[in-house]
Design an enzyme around this catalytic site. Sequence first.
Site, short mmCIF file in Angstrom:
data_model
loop_
_atom_site.label_atom_id
_atom_site.label_comp_id
_atom_site.label_asym_id
_atom_site.label_seq_id
_atom_site.Cartn_x
_atom_site.Cartn_y
_atom_site.Cartn_z
N ASN A 12 45.47 -8.88 40.96
CA ASN A 12 44.64 -7.97 41.54
C ASN A 12 45.86 -7.32 42.82
OD1 ASN A 12 43.20 -5.94 42.81
ND2 ASN A 12 41.83 -7.53 43.69
N LYS A 14 45.56 -4.78 44.53
CA LYS A 14 44.82 -3.94 45.54
C LYS A 14 45.81 -2.77 45.69
CE LYS A 14 43.20 -8.44 47.07
NZ LYS A 14 42.70 -9.44 48.08
N HIS A 100 34.42 -6.40 43.49
CA HIS A 100 35.22 -7.24 44.38
C HIS A 100 34.59 -7.20 45.83
CE1 HIS A 100 38.54 -8.50 46.80
NE2 HIS A 100 39.11 -9.03 45.60
N GLU A 102 35.76 -6.90 48.54
CA GLU A 102 36.27 -5.48 49.39
C GLU A 102 35.66 -4.20 48.97
OE1 GLU A 102 40.49 -7.98 49.64
OE2 GLU A 102 40.29 -6.20 48.51
N GLU A 170 35.00 -15.57 44.04
CA GLU A 170 35.89 -15.51 45.00
C GLU A 170 35.24 -15.67 46.57
OE1 GLU A 170 39.91 -12.79 44.09
OE2 GLU A 170 38.11 -11.70 44.70
N GLY A 176 43.05 -13.95 51.22
CA GLY A 176 43.65 -13.59 51.95
C GLY A 176 43.95 -14.28 53.40
N SER A 214 43.18 -17.11 47.82
CA SER A 214 44.18 -17.73 48.43
C SER A 214 44.80 -18.54 47.40
CB SER A 214 43.96 -18.36 49.66
OG SER A 214 43.93 -17.61 50.75
#
Length: 251
Positions: A12, A14, A100, A102, A170, A176, A214
């Site tokens: 991904n 992003k 996702h 985010e 996730e 991250g 991560s």
Amino acid sequence: MARTRRPLIAGNWKMNGLRADGLALAKGVADGVKQAGWSDRDVLVCPPATLVLAVAEAVKGSGVLVGGENCHAKANGAHTGEIAAEMLHDCGATYVIVGHSERRADCGETDAIVRAKAEAAWRAGLVPIVCIGETLAEREAGKTLSVLETQLKGSVPAGSTAANLVVAYEPVWAIGTGKTPTTPEVAAAHAHIRKVLGGLTGEAAQFRLLYGGSVKGSNAAELLAAGDVDGALVGGASLKADEFLAIAKAA
């Protein structure tokens, strides 16, 4: 017991990559996959929408698959700035990431919205990768498994099969941050996801479940060896061809 589910390593990207960067990264991944000659795993890259067409053309013939990072629930219409699943398919995509964390956090996407997007992916001939995961507060409150169950039941459409949908777990707090759950924690989460899928579909044992958060070359082998983990959804490490290929090799 030998693994029967085909591993999937998905990158991904992003909101990263201009044309030159994206094409160089795509070429690096494609060259590595061709050189490795893997026939027992799938390698997928999901660039930003501006690069899907160019990346699809750049990796053609390499075996690398291409996906989108998001899609709208509708096929067309007055939705300024959005992209339809049909548009992604038209550019050469075969997968699309939906839900996702985010997107859920930044854009307020609910389970119902995620489910509608997964159905839109089917309409366009794409395989949705449905993302679920708990926040740090939810984990510390002992709610991880209940959060995953709620998100699964709300986000996975009726009619889902192992062939037409992938689930990615996730943990929001691991994305991250460099932090990851322990291998037993990952295995427990994935086992619970497969159990919940058992109540939603008759093919729970065949579904591919990805771990994300991560993931990097140095921890990929351990994470991918956890029970019920069938691949990875890779963020930052997918922006470096060598690192991403190391994760794919670990599969």
